[in-house]
Scaffold this motif. Structure first.
Motif, mmCIF file in Angstrom:
data_model
loop_
_atom_site.group_PDB
_atom_site.id
_atom_site.type_symbol
_atom_site.label_atom_id
_atom_site.label_comp_id
_atom_site.label_asym_id
_atom_site.label_seq_id
_atom_site.Cartn_x
_atom_site.Cartn_y
_atom_site.Cartn_z
ATOM 1 N N ASN A 69 8.378 8.797 -17.199
ATOM 2 C CA ASN A 69 7.838 7.477 -17.521
ATOM 3 C C ASN A 69 8.328 6.966 -18.881
ATOM 4 O O ASN A 69 7.812 5.994 -19.413
ATOM 5 C CB ASN A 69 6.308 7.539 -17.524
ATOM 6 C CG ASN A 69 5.685 6.195 -17.224
ATOM 7 O OD1 ASN A 69 6.338 5.298 -16.722
ATOM 8 N ND2 ASN A 69 4.406 6.067 -17.539
ATOM 9 N N SER A 91 1.035 -4.893 -6.450
ATOM 10 C CA SER A 91 2.374 -5.042 -7.034
ATOM 11 C C SER A 91 2.628 -3.864 -7.964
ATOM 12 O O SER A 91 1.708 -3.130 -8.330
ATOM 13 C CB SER A 91 2.490 -6.362 -7.809
ATOM 14 O OG SER A 91 1.625 -6.362 -8.936
ATOM 15 N N GLY A 92 3.897 -3.686 -8.340
ATOM 16 C CA GLY A 92 4.255 -2.612 -9.240
ATOM 17 C C GLY A 92 4.405 -1.268 -8.545
ATOM 18 O O GLY A 92 4.167 -1.137 -7.342
ATOM 19 N N LYS A 93 4.784 -0.271 -9.332
ATOM 20 C CA LYS A 93 5.013 1.072 -8.812
ATOM 21 C C LYS A 93 4.080 2.068 -9.494
ATOM 22 O O LYS A 93 3.947 2.069 -10.723
ATOM 23 C CB LYS A 93 6.471 1.479 -9.038
ATOM 24 C CG LYS A 93 6.837 2.837 -8.458
ATOM 25 C CD LYS A 93 8.304 3.156 -8.680
ATOM 26 C CE LYS A 93 8.647 4.536 -8.110
ATOM 27 N NZ LYS A 93 10.082 4.888 -8.334
ATOM 28 N N LYS A 126 3.081 6.244 -9.637
ATOM 29 C CA LYS A 126 3.433 7.621 -9.284
ATOM 30 C C LYS A 126 2.164 8.449 -9.167
ATOM 31 O O LYS A 126 1.281 8.368 -10.028
ATOM 32 C CB LYS A 126 4.350 8.232 -10.350
ATOM 33 C CG LYS A 126 4.687 9.703 -10.111
ATOM 34 C CD LYS A 126 5.590 10.254 -11.189
ATOM 35 C CE LYS A 126 5.755 11.761 -11.044
ATOM 36 N NZ LYS A 126 6.265 12.174 -9.731
ATOM 37 N N LYS A 151 0.054 5.375 2.548
ATOM 38 C CA LYS A 151 1.071 5.255 1.498
ATOM 39 C C LYS A 151 2.020 4.097 1.805
ATOM 40 O O LYS A 151 2.408 3.347 0.899
ATOM 41 C CB LYS A 151 1.838 6.574 1.352
ATOM 42 C CG LYS A 151 1.012 7.674 0.684
ATOM 43 C CD LYS A 151 1.792 8.946 0.481
ATOM 44 C CE LYS A 151 1.811 9.788 1.729
ATOM 45 N NZ LYS A 151 2.405 11.131 1.504
ATOM 46 N N GLY A 205 0.664 0.847 0.749
ATOM 47 C CA GLY A 205 0.525 0.618 -0.676
ATOM 48 C C GLY A 205 -0.706 1.222 -1.321
ATOM 49 O O GLY A 205 -1.005 0.940 -2.490
ATOM 50 N N VAL A 237 -3.030 3.830 -3.255
ATOM 51 C CA VAL A 237 -2.813 4.833 -4.300
ATOM 52 C C VAL A 237 -4.158 5.445 -4.689
ATOM 53 O O VAL A 237 -5.221 4.932 -4.312
ATOM 54 C CB VAL A 237 -2.151 4.202 -5.551
ATOM 55 C CG1 VAL A 237 -0.774 3.650 -5.211
ATOM 56 C CG2 VAL A 237 -3.041 3.096 -6.149
ATOM 57 N N MET A 282 4.324 3.148 -13.295
ATOM 58 C CA MET A 282 5.734 3.340 -13.596
ATOM 59 C C MET A 282 6.437 2.030 -13.966
ATOM 60 O O MET A 282 7.584 2.023 -14.377
ATOM 61 C CB MET A 282 6.438 3.977 -12.408
ATOM 62 C CG MET A 282 5.844 5.320 -11.986
ATOM 63 S SD MET A 282 5.944 6.549 -13.286
ATOM 64 C CE MET A 282 7.693 6.906 -13.271
ATOM 65 N N THR A 283 5.729 0.900 -13.770
ATOM 66 C CA THR A 283 6.256 -0.415 -14.138
ATOM 67 C C THR A 283 5.153 -1.186 -14.843
ATOM 68 O O THR A 283 3.987 -0.750 -14.898
ATOM 69 C CB THR A 283 6.714 -1.199 -12.883
ATOM 70 O OG1 THR A 283 5.604 -1.350 -11.980
ATOM 71 C CG2 THR A 283 7.834 -0.467 -12.160
ATOM 72 N N VAL A 301 1.796 -3.480 -12.538
ATOM 73 C CA VAL A 301 0.910 -2.830 -11.571
ATOM 74 C C VAL A 301 -0.417 -3.580 -11.475
ATOM 75 O O VAL A 301 -1.100 -3.801 -12.481
ATOM 76 C CB VAL A 301 0.651 -1.363 -11.946
ATOM 77 C CG1 VAL A 301 -0.424 -0.748 -11.037
ATOM 78 C CG2 VAL A 301 1.937 -0.545 -11.855
#
Length: 373
Positions: free
Chosen positions: A280, A335-337, A339, A351, A354, A356, A364-365, A368
């Motif tokens: 990260n 939105s966003g990533k 981990k 998954k 989307g 989590v 990670m972005t 999010v």
């Protein structure tokens, strides 16, 4: 706690947007000493009856040494056969809640409980004719008891076979109940006990499950063929890995095998955080959380999870195991990533959509946005 059986074929029902979990103050009706190290807590159903599925769990919430503690415990009760709700708790070494409850909780007291959750469930149909082969170890018998009672009550043509592993004969939870069920429902429940330390006069199996023992066990239970058979397991991590290997050697397809994990997943947590931090770029990232009709913005450090950061800032998000297993903290990344340190609690379809888990999630972005509800 992890994934559910027949989950892939069930029709998915989305929770209303911004609808948080329900909490209840439940009265303790009774505390049953199942074994020397295990108790069952029986809660009275409230006026507005709590609806749940066999195989689900309750999250118990209490204060220990001035700090709020949450732990998930599977229900042993069945919504079809039991008036009340009941969970079983076994003492574990250094277990904060599992040792506090037997020593302190009393009948007549009330306890804060989060609504039933979990996907180790199935839908019952009167016309079903199936064979559930169950592997349980220690307190892993808890959800199996719920599933057994419901299956026998709701599906007259279905049967259950249980292979139950314990340390010794005095450690067998629900031993008397299983004996009664085998008498009242003749031929529909087959129980085979396996003991680590068997007494001198023991007529059953002893030692660890291995390939040769499994062959002999399978000879003792009905063979309904793969199409009508489902394999379930719940217990210590070592036992489940061993059973997984043994079933693979028997060419049992993975899609016929379903697991419920009680592993807290703390051993490798620091290592996972180090890996996450490295990938990260050691950069704090902003996360937007939409929950219960409100929107929160938090800055998440690379060595912290989204849930940890939110809780530190006084945002009361839902959670239970904090290990990525129970899915109580599940949210949808709009939105966003993100981990995840641990993904076992989510199905592949979740998954793909989307979803989590905030308790093991790291942004990670910088864009999010997670909706919880």
């Amino acid at each position: 706690m992890a994934f559910g059986f027949f989950k892939k074929t069930e029709k998915k029902v989305e929770a209303p947007v911004n609808a948080g979990p329900h909490y209840y103050d439940l009265k303790v009706k009774n505390i049953i000493q199942e074994t020397k190290d295990a108790i069952s807590i029986v809660f009275e159903q409230p006026a507005n009856k709590i609806v749940y599925k066999s195989g689900q769990f309750l999250t118990l919430i209490t204060s220990v040494a001035g700090k709020e503690v949450r732990r998930a415990y599977s229900l042993n009760s069945s919504p079809f056969t039991d008036q009340d709700l009941s969970v079983t708790i076994k003492r574990v070494d250094l277990g904060l809640m599992s040792n506090w409850l037997p020593d302190n909780l009393k009948a007549g007291e009330t306890m804060k409980v989060m609504e039933p959750m979990g996907h180790f469930t199935t839908e019952y149909k009167a016309e079903n004719k199936r064979h559930l082969i169950m592997f349980a170890g220690g307190s892993g018998i808890t959800p199996m008891m719920s599933l057994i009672k419901s299956t026998l009550a709701q599906e007259s043509e279905s049967i259950c076979s249980l292979i139950y592993c314990n340390r010794d004969i005095d450690s067998i939870i629900f031993k008397d109940q299983f004996e009664k069920i085998q008498i009242t429902d003749v031929g529909r429940l087959h129980v085979i006990h396996v003991l680590d330390n068997a007494p001198m006069n023991w007529q059953g199996y002893s030692g660890l499950l291995n390939h040769d023992m499994l062959i002999k066990l399978f000879e003792r239970i009905p063979n309904w063929g793969l199409e009508k058979t489902t394999y379930l397991m719940c217990g210590p991590e070592g036992m489940m890995k061993n059973v997984d290997t043994l079933l693979a050697a028997q060419n049992i397809p993975k899609e016929k095998i379903f697991k419920e994990s009680f592993v807290q997943g703390t051993i490798d947590k620091d290592v996972k955080k180090e890996v996450t931090a490295a990938s990260n770029e050691k950069k704090d990232r902003e996360v937007t959380i939409r929950y219960d009709g409100q929107e929160f913005k938090i800055m998440v450090a690379p060595d912290r999870t989204i849930l940890e950061t939110a809780l530190d800032q006084g945002i009361d998000l839902p959670y239970s195991c904090q290990s990525g297993l129970c899915t109580a903290c599940r949210g949808k990344a709009l939105s966003g990533k993100v981990k995840l340190d641990e993904e076992e609690g989510l199905s592949q379809s979740e998954k793909d959509e989307g979803f989590v888990l905030t308790c093991v999630g790291h942004p990670m972005t910088d864009d999010v946005v997670i909706e919880i509800g």
